[in-house]
Design a protein around this motif. Sequence first.
Motif, PDB file in Angstrom:
ATOM      1  N   ILE A   8       4.501  -0.636   0.219  1.00 51.63           N
ATOM      2  CA  ILE A   8       4.228  -0.277  -1.171  1.00 51.63           C
ATOM      3  C   ILE A   8       5.158   0.846  -1.585  1.00 51.63           C
ATOM      4  O   ILE A   8       5.147   1.928  -0.984  1.00 51.63           O
ATOM      5  N   GLY A   9       5.949   0.580  -2.593  1.00 52.62           N
ATOM      6  CA  GLY A   9       6.927   1.545  -3.076  1.00 52.62           C
ATOM      7  C   GLY A   9       8.235   0.850  -3.373  1.00 52.62           C
ATOM      8  O   GLY A   9       8.677   0.000  -2.586  1.00 52.62           O
ATOM      9  N   ALA A  10       8.847   1.169  -4.508  1.00 53.43           N
ATOM     10  CA  ALA A  10      10.157   0.606  -4.834  1.00 53.43           C
ATOM     11  C   ALA A  10      11.203   1.132  -3.849  1.00 53.43           C
ATOM     12  O   ALA A  10      11.006   2.184  -3.233  1.00 53.43           O
ATOM     13  N   PRO A  11      12.323   0.411  -3.698  1.00 56.91           N
ATOM     14  CA  PRO A  11      13.336   0.839  -2.719  1.00 56.91           C
ATOM     15  C   PRO A  11      13.865   2.249  -2.924  1.00 56.91           C
ATOM     16  O   PRO A  11      14.281   2.892  -1.965  1.00 56.91           O
ATOM     17  N   ASP A  12      13.839   2.753  -4.159  1.00 58.48           N
ATOM     18  CA  ASP A  12      14.364   4.092  -4.433  1.00 58.48           C
ATOM     19  C   ASP A  12      13.252   5.138  -4.540  1.00 58.48           C
ATOM     20  O   ASP A  12      13.486   6.250  -5.007  1.00 58.48           O
ATOM     21  N   GLN A  13      12.033   4.782  -4.097  1.00 54.77           N
ATOM     22  CA  GLN A  13      10.894   5.691  -4.200  1.00 54.77           C
ATOM     23  C   GLN A  13      10.287   5.955  -2.818  1.00 54.77           C
ATOM     24  O   GLN A  13      10.631   5.302  -1.839  1.00 54.77           O
ATOM     25  N   ASP A  14       9.382   6.945  -2.787  1.00 54.65           N
ATOM     26  CA  ASP A  14       8.573   7.115  -1.587  1.00 54.65           C
ATOM     27  C   ASP A  14       7.721   5.870  -1.385  1.00 54.65           C
ATOM     28  O   ASP A  14       7.376   5.176  -2.348  1.00 54.65           O
ATOM     29  N   TRP A  15       7.348   5.615  -0.141  1.00 60.05           N
ATOM     30  CA  TRP A  15       6.623   4.382   0.132  1.00 60.05           C
ATOM     31  C   TRP A  15       5.628   4.571   1.269  1.00 60.05           C
ATOM     32  O   TRP A  15       5.663   5.568   1.990  1.00 60.05           O
ATOM     33  N   VAL A  16       4.730   3.604   1.399  1.00 56.40           N
ATOM     34  CA  VAL A  16       3.674   3.617   2.409  1.00 56.40           C
ATOM     35  C   VAL A  16       3.620   2.245   3.064  1.00 56.40           C
ATOM     36  O   VAL A  16       3.822   1.219   2.402  1.00 56.40           O
ATOM     37  N   LEU A  17       3.354   2.218   4.365  1.00 57.51           N
ATOM     38  CA  LEU A  17       3.226   0.969   5.103  1.00 57.51           C
ATOM     39  C   LEU A  17       1.754   0.656   5.338  1.00 57.51           C
ATOM     40  O   LEU A  17       1.000   1.500   5.817  1.00 57.51           O
ATOM     41  N   ILE A  18       1.353  -0.575   5.011  1.00 58.77           N
ATOM     42  CA  ILE A  18      -0.007  -1.035   5.243  1.00 58.77           C
ATOM     43  C   ILE A  18      -0.008  -2.006   6.423  1.00 58.77           C
ATOM     44  O   ILE A  18       0.625  -3.062   6.365  1.00 58.77           O
ATOM     45  N   ASP A  19      -0.712  -1.650   7.482  1.00 55.22           N
ATOM     46  CA  ASP A  19      -0.877  -2.436   8.708  1.00 55.22           C
ATOM     47  C   ASP A  19       0.422  -2.540   9.513  1.00 55.22           C
ATOM     48  O   ASP A  19       1.521  -2.337   8.983  1.00 55.22           O
ATOM     49  N   THR A  20       0.251  -2.855  10.812  1.00 58.17           N
ATOM     50  CA  THR A  20       1.409  -2.785  11.715  1.00 58.17           C
ATOM     51  C   THR A  20       1.468  -3.933  12.715  1.00 58.17           C
ATOM     52  O   THR A  20       2.167  -3.846  13.717  1.00 58.17           O
ATOM     53  N   SER A  21       0.716  -5.001  12.485  1.00 50.99           N
ATOM     54  CA  SER A  21       0.791  -6.210  13.305  1.00 50.99           C
ATOM     55  C   SER A  21       0.447  -5.943  14.770  1.00 50.99           C
ATOM     56  O   SER A  21      -0.309  -5.032  15.099  1.00 50.99           O
ATOM     57  N   LEU A  22       1.040  -6.761  15.636  1.00 53.20           N
ATOM     58  CA  LEU A  22       0.766  -6.730  17.070  1.00 53.20           C
ATOM     59  C   LEU A  22       1.559  -5.631  17.774  1.00 53.20           C
ATOM     60  O   LEU A  22       2.493  -5.064  17.215  1.00 53.20           O
ATOM     61  N   LYS A  23       1.183  -5.386  19.024  1.00 53.98           N
ATOM     62  CA  LYS A  23       1.988  -4.521  19.881  1.00 53.98           C
ATOM     63  C   LYS A  23       3.383  -5.100  20.033  1.00 53.98           C
ATOM     64  O   LYS A  23       3.586  -6.317  19.987  1.00 53.98           O
ATOM     65  N   ARG A  24       4.338  -4.197  20.244  1.00 47.65           N
ATOM     66  CA  ARG A  24       5.732  -4.546  20.494  1.00 47.65           C
ATOM     67  C   ARG A  24       6.418  -5.199  19.297  1.00 47.65           C
ATOM     68  O   ARG A  24       7.445  -5.843  19.443  1.00 47.65           O
ATOM     69  N   TYR A  25       5.852  -5.029  18.119  1.00 45.89           N
ATOM     70  CA  TYR A  25       6.514  -5.485  16.905  1.00 45.89           C
ATOM     71  C   TYR A  25       7.218  -4.351  16.168  1.00 45.89           C
ATOM     72  O   TYR A  25       7.761  -4.549  15.093  1.00 45.89           O
ATOM     73  N   GLN A  26       7.198  -3.140  16.745  1.00 46.55           N
ATOM     74  CA  GLN A  26       7.696  -1.989  15.996  1.00 46.55           C
ATOM     75  C   GLN A  26       9.162  -2.119  15.606  1.00 46.55           C
ATOM     76  O   GLN A  26       9.562  -1.746  14.493  1.00 46.55           O
ATOM     77  N   GLN A  27      10.003  -2.680  16.483  1.00 42.61           N
ATOM     78  CA  GLN A  27      11.423  -2.765  16.146  1.00 42.61           C
ATOM     79  C   GLN A  27      11.671  -3.765  15.025  1.00 42.61           C
ATOM     80  O   GLN A  27      12.503  -3.529  14.142  1.00 42.61           O
TER      81      GLN A  27
END
Length: 275
Positions: free
Chosen positions: A41-60
């Motif tokens: 959530i957030g336009a590319p030129d704005q501050d933003w927030v991430l909602i949820d992070t899926s499974l383990k080992r998906y961080q990259q």
Amino acid sequence: MEHERLKQLEEMEQNYEHAVPEKVTDDIAYYRTLLTNVVMIGAPDQDWVLIDTSLKRYQQRIIHACEERYGNKPPKAIILTHGHFDHSGSARKLAEYWNVPIYVHEKEMDYVTGKESYPPGDPTVGGGIISILSVIFPTQPEHLEKFVQPLPSDGSVPFLEDWHYIETPGHSKGHISFFREKDRVLIAGDAISTEKPESSWSILFPIQHIYGPPAYFTEDWVEAGNSVKKIAELKPSIVIAGHGLPMDGEEMQEELEELADNFIEKAIPKHRKYH
């Protein structure tokens, strides 16, 4: 430290070029992982927030998708709709990488800090191979105690002034969804799904349709039905669920209302462990 970060970025560029965000609106995008969606959530030129992070080992993969949209600018925070393994799995690694806080509803705190475990998956609900496999799914999330804190009790969402969270329990005790009044966008988490979450075929061949929450992990079906009624009353214009592709338009609204009105027949499995 900077050398380590550059090395990580080089590896991601080589291996995760397929991990790209899909635009929903000018200031909302999502990345569809193997089982669940993560939402930015957030336009590319704005501050933003991430909602949820899926499974383990998906961080990259998630970092690559986010940097495709935001460059090297980290989010202000990570917020989880709930703590199940397929929504919180990469939260710790991402919080460490970005050095940002994680927020959950206060009723999820004991789960994400290791004090409690979720009930085990229910393979008796039927619907597909995912349900059968659910008995071996992790019931204790990654410990997030160094990073996690409860959301404000007033429904406000840190760093997102136009949004508020809605308590949508049933799938888990502290499950929440997010709603923005001005354009009626709903981020539903697992309160509903837009693909049949119990079926592996839905992952491979997604067909948009409004379904109930993933049955194999839903703890309280009465609460889950009340939550669906609550979000149907909002009459959302766009729904982004944890499982499935985003939906909008009259057909989506009609299906959501039909699910709310006929939740027992349409969503609750005839065979189940949890009531």
